[in-house]
Design a protein around this motif. Structure first.
Motif, PDB file in Angstrom:
ATOM      1  N   CYS A 122       0.852  -1.195   0.000  1.00 35.07           N
ATOM      2  CA  CYS A 122       0.000   0.000   0.000  1.00 35.07           C
ATOM      3  C   CYS A 122       0.887   1.244   0.000  1.00 35.07           C
ATOM      4  CB  CYS A 122      -0.906   0.025   1.220  1.00 35.07           C
ATOM      5  SG  CYS A 122      -2.106  -1.324   1.269  1.00 35.07           S
ATOM      6  N   SER A 123       0.477   2.237  -0.777  1.00 41.28           N
ATOM      7  CA  SER A 123       1.226   3.493  -0.858  1.00 41.28           C
ATOM      8  C   SER A 123       0.276   4.650  -0.573  1.00 41.28           C
ATOM      9  CB  SER A 123       1.843   3.673  -2.253  1.00 41.28           C
ATOM     10  OG  SER A 123       2.614   2.553  -2.625  1.00 41.28           O
ATOM     11  N   SER A 124       0.709   5.609   0.246  1.00 39.61           N
ATOM     12  CA  SER A 124      -0.127   6.755   0.590  1.00 39.61           C
ATOM     13  C   SER A 124       0.616   8.062   0.329  1.00 39.61           C
ATOM     14  CB  SER A 124      -0.560   6.699   2.058  1.00 39.61           C
ATOM     15  OG  SER A 124      -1.409   5.596   2.311  1.00 39.61           O
ATOM     16  N   ILE A 125      -0.126   9.054  -0.178  1.00 41.16           N
ATOM     17  CA  ILE A 125       0.426  10.387  -0.457  1.00 41.16           C
ATOM     18  C   ILE A 125      -0.511  11.435   0.144  1.00 41.16           C
ATOM     19  CG2 ILE A 125       1.082  12.040  -2.244  1.00 41.16           C
ATOM     20  CD1 ILE A 125       1.510   9.695  -4.147  1.00 41.16           C
ATOM     21  N   CYS A 126       0.040  12.319   0.960  1.00 50.88           N
ATOM     22  CA  CYS A 126      -0.709  13.461   1.488  1.00 50.88           C
ATOM     23  C   CYS A 126      -0.183  14.732   0.821  1.00 50.88           C
ATOM     24  CB  CYS A 126      -0.532  13.583   2.995  1.00 50.88           C
ATOM     25  SG  CYS A 126      -1.113  12.163   3.942  1.00 50.88           S
ATOM     26  N   VAL A 127      -1.082  15.533   0.272  1.00 52.36           N
ATOM     27  CA  VAL A 127      -0.742  16.828  -0.325  1.00 52.36           C
ATOM     28  C   VAL A 127      -1.440  17.914   0.476  1.00 52.36           C
ATOM     29  CG1 VAL A 127      -0.989  18.292  -2.358  1.00 52.36           C
ATOM     30  CG2 VAL A 127      -0.382  15.884  -2.627  1.00 52.36           C
ATOM     31  N   ASN A 128      -0.656  18.827   1.025  1.00 52.48           N
ATOM     32  CA  ASN A 128      -1.208  19.903   1.855  1.00 52.48           C
ATOM     33  C   ASN A 128      -0.743  21.239   1.272  1.00 52.48           C
ATOM     34  OD1 ASN A 128      -2.523  21.222   3.881  1.00 52.48           O
ATOM     35  ND2 ASN A 128      -1.276  20.435   5.565  1.00 52.48           N
ATOM     36  N   GLN A 129      -1.358  21.602   0.143  1.00 48.65           N
ATOM     37  CA  GLN A 129      -0.965  22.789  -0.606  1.00 48.65           C
ATOM     38  C   GLN A 129      -2.154  23.752  -0.707  1.00 48.65           C
ATOM     39  OE1 GLN A 129       2.150  23.277  -1.547  1.00 48.65           O
ATOM     40  NE2 GLN A 129       2.856  21.223  -0.969  1.00 48.65           N
ATOM     41  N   PRO A 130      -1.909  25.028  -1.005  1.00 47.98           N
ATOM     42  CA  PRO A 130      -3.008  25.984  -1.115  1.00 47.98           C
ATOM     43  C   PRO A 130      -4.063  25.518  -2.124  1.00 47.98           C
ATOM     44  CG  PRO A 130      -0.906  27.137  -1.099  1.00 47.98           C
ATOM     45  CD  PRO A 130      -0.578  25.678  -1.195  1.00 47.98           C
ATOM     46  N   GLU A 133      -5.977  19.820  -0.801  1.00 45.33           N
ATOM     47  CA  GLU A 133      -5.763  19.036   0.420  1.00 45.33           C
ATOM     48  C   GLU A 133      -6.224  17.612   0.110  1.00 45.33           C
ATOM     49  OE1 GLU A 133      -6.765  22.989   3.140  1.00 45.33           O
ATOM     50  OE2 GLU A 133      -7.977  21.165   3.385  1.00 45.33           O
ATOM     51  N   ILE A 134      -5.255  16.741  -0.188  1.00 40.42           N
ATOM     52  CA  ILE A 134      -5.535  15.439  -0.772  1.00 40.42           C
ATOM     53  C   ILE A 134      -4.859  14.334   0.039  1.00 40.42           C
ATOM     54  CG2 ILE A 134      -5.293  13.980  -2.828  1.00 40.42           C
ATOM     55  CD1 ILE A 134      -7.082  16.395  -3.310  1.00 40.42           C
ATOM     56  N   LEU A 135      -5.586  13.254   0.298  1.00 42.55           N
ATOM     57  CA  LEU A 135      -5.004  12.017   0.819  1.00 42.55           C
ATOM     58  C   LEU A 135      -5.301  10.916  -0.193  1.00 42.55           C
ATOM     59  CD1 LEU A 135      -3.715  10.109   2.846  1.00 42.55           C
ATOM     60  CD2 LEU A 135      -5.837  10.139   4.180  1.00 42.55           C
ATOM     61  N   GLY A 136      -4.246  10.418  -0.865  1.00 41.96           N
ATOM     62  CA  GLY A 136      -4.395   9.382  -1.878  1.00 41.96           C
ATOM     63  C   GLY A 136      -3.776   8.078  -1.416  1.00 41.96           C
ATOM     64  N   HIS A 137      -4.338   6.955  -1.901  1.00 41.68           N
ATOM     65  CA  HIS A 137      -3.926   5.652  -1.357  1.00 41.68           C
ATOM     66  C   HIS A 137      -4.155   4.543  -2.372  1.00 41.68           C
ATOM     67  CE1 HIS A 137      -3.278   2.645   1.813  1.00 41.68           C
ATOM     68  NE2 HIS A 137      -4.399   2.056   1.455  1.00 41.68           N
ATOM     69  N   CYS A 288       4.952   4.244   2.648  1.00 40.05           N
ATOM     70  CA  CYS A 288       4.667   2.941   2.042  1.00 40.05           C
ATOM     71  C   CYS A 288       4.672   1.878   3.134  1.00 40.05           C
ATOM     72  CB  CYS A 288       5.675   2.642   0.934  1.00 40.05           C
ATOM     73  SG  CYS A 288       5.536   3.772  -0.494  1.00 40.05           S
ATOM     74  N   ASN A 289       5.557   0.886   3.059  1.00 40.68           N
ATOM     75  CA  ASN A 289       5.456  -0.264   3.961  1.00 40.68           C
ATOM     76  C   ASN A 289       6.751  -0.577   4.694  1.00 40.68           C
ATOM     77  OD1 ASN A 289       3.658  -0.987   1.295  1.00 40.68           O
ATOM     78  ND2 ASN A 289       2.578  -1.363   3.209  1.00 40.68           N
ATOM     79  N   SER A 290       7.464   0.444   5.101  1.00 42.07           N
ATOM     80  CA  SER A 290       8.613   0.236   5.973  1.00 42.07           C
ATOM     81  C   SER A 290       8.648   1.350   7.008  1.00 42.07           C
ATOM     82  CB  SER A 290       9.922   0.205   5.173  1.00 42.07           C
ATOM     83  OG  SER A 290      10.131   1.439   4.506  1.00 42.07           O
ATOM     84  N   TYR A 291       9.244   1.051   8.149  1.00 39.21           N
ATOM     85  CA  TYR A 291       9.366   2.049   9.207  1.00 39.21           C
ATOM     86  C   TYR A 291      10.377   3.112   8.789  1.00 39.21           C
ATOM     87  CZ  TYR A 291       6.714  -0.853  12.471  1.00 39.21           C
ATOM     88  OH  TYR A 291       5.711  -1.564  13.100  1.00 39.21           O
TER      89      TYR A 291
END
Length: 387
Positions: A122-130, A133-137, A288-291
């Motif tokens: 699983c891969s996650s991306i957070c975008v916090n721009q003007p 505001e997106i959380l993709g997965h 992603c999937n590692s600490y």
């Protein structure tokens, strides 16, 4: 022949709307999706070849009972919910519970070294721009799981407080693997908590503790960030395994903040190891999937290698600023061995679905295939409780 081989990738995400007690909601899930659940239980390789043989050993049975007793003490409502699903689907409860114990039972029986090393992803991306505001997965799992998932939108009202956090009402929508409790994928609740999960592979798993599937189920009851942290720390018991949670609250005061929580098993203590990173406006976050922050020995080298490769793929792109940027990155299949979007016939781990939470538009867009090449299957509104 397993359904994943005979019918290919289906353009289908069924959804159930249900209301009742924990058991009733679980029963409705089991009854409605009994065909999908039975198909998954029959075809799930890791359950039938690894977990069930471990369960038949004295060490495995003790680990099972110790873990179940811990949950009956702290989260009896979710045990009842899972029992309802088993009853509704006419599947033995112990088989569904083993899916929730995951590799904990293999560690208890010293069989964890024999399990196949697979690049879960699983891969996650957070975008916090003007204005963005997106959380993709990407929701990735063993190929046995393809076509074996659904959405549950539930409203649970109890006549008395339930479990260690005294919860009386829950309302949420979550993507669910067949036969699994809601919470361990991506979803949101009516308090505005939106989150996605990345599996992490700590080596030293603990039976008699709280499996991550139950902690993320409990997150669907959280009203605020304090409760999120309280649930994940699980003081008095602690997590038995680990995962990463990417999250935000729709209606938080002040600036938009995203959080990534890395959780690891309780180690010589009675609470989870936890490290939380905050992403402020103007920043992005990838996981992603590692600490990345907790110093934890990891068991699944293939998962770590895949995670590193996917992060390297992401870093080849300019920093994402829009929803379309996120979709392009999550649909990337350029790496021959460790694609972000995995869909090759030989892949043992595949991408089941892609989700995009748009916190400004308040929508959850779901794709059942590569978002670079396909239109979304559905766009759901994020509905929160009136203040």
């Amino acid at each position: 022949m397993p359904a994943t081989e005979s019918i290919g990738r289906r353009q289908c995400i069924p959804i159930l709307y249900t209301r009742g007690s924990h058991y009733e909601v679980g029963f409705d899930v089991g009854r409605t999706f009994s065909g999908i659940i039975n198909s998954f239980v029959d075809s799930c390789t890791v359950l039938n070849e690894d977990y069930l043989p471990a369960y038949e050993t004295p060490e495995g049975r003790k680990a099972y009972e110790d873990t179940l007793n811990c949950l009956k003490a702290n989260y009896p409502q979710y045990v009842q919910e899972l029992k309802g699903t088993a009853d509704g689907a006419n599947v033995p409860f112990y088989k569904l519970f083993l899916l929730h114990m995951d590799n904990i039972i293999l560690t208890a029986t010293r069989r964890d070294d024999d399990i196949k090393q697979l690049p879960h992803g699983c891969s996650s991306i957070c975008v916090n721009q003007p204005g963005q505001e997106i959380l993709g997965h990407t929701e990735d799992a063993l190929s046995d799981t393809l076509n074996h998932f659904y959405l549950v939108s539930a409203h649970i009202i109890s006549d008395k407080p339930q479990g260690r956090w005294s919860v009386k009402e829950e309302k949420f929508t979550s993507l669910c693997y067949a036969g699994h409790l809601p919470g361990y994928t991506m979803g949101y609740n009516h308090h505005g908590l939106v989150f996605t999960i990345n599996t992490l592979s700590a080596k030293n798993l603990k039976s008699g503790k709280t499996p991550r599937h139950f902690l993320t189920r409990a997150l669907l009851s959280a009203e605020n960030f304090y409760q999120v942290e309280q649930i994940l720390r699980d003081r008095g018991c602690g997590a038995g395994d680990g995962c990463s949670i990417n999250m935000t609250f729709l209606d938080q005061e002040g600036d938009r903040l995203f959080y990534n929580a890395e959780m690891a098993p309780a180690d010589k203590t009675n609470e989870s190891q936890l490290c939380i990173l905050t992403t402020s406006p103007g920043e992005n976050m990838l996981h992603c999937n590692s600490y990345l922050r907790l110093k934890v020995e990891e068991a699944n080298r293939e998962m770590v290698n895949s995670s590193v490769a996917r992060m390297e793929t992401f870093c080849k792109y300019p920093a994402p600023r829009t929803k379309q940027d996120v979709l392009g990155m999550l649909g990337d299949d350029s790496n021959e061995k460790y694609s972000v979007f995995a869909d090759k016939p030989e892949d043992r781990v595949v991408t089941l679905a892609v989700g995009i939470f748009d916190l400004i538009e308040r929508t959850w867009t779901l794709y059942s295939d590569n978002p670079r090449k396909n239109e979304p299957l559905t766009v759901l509104p994020l509905q929160v409780k009136s203040k």
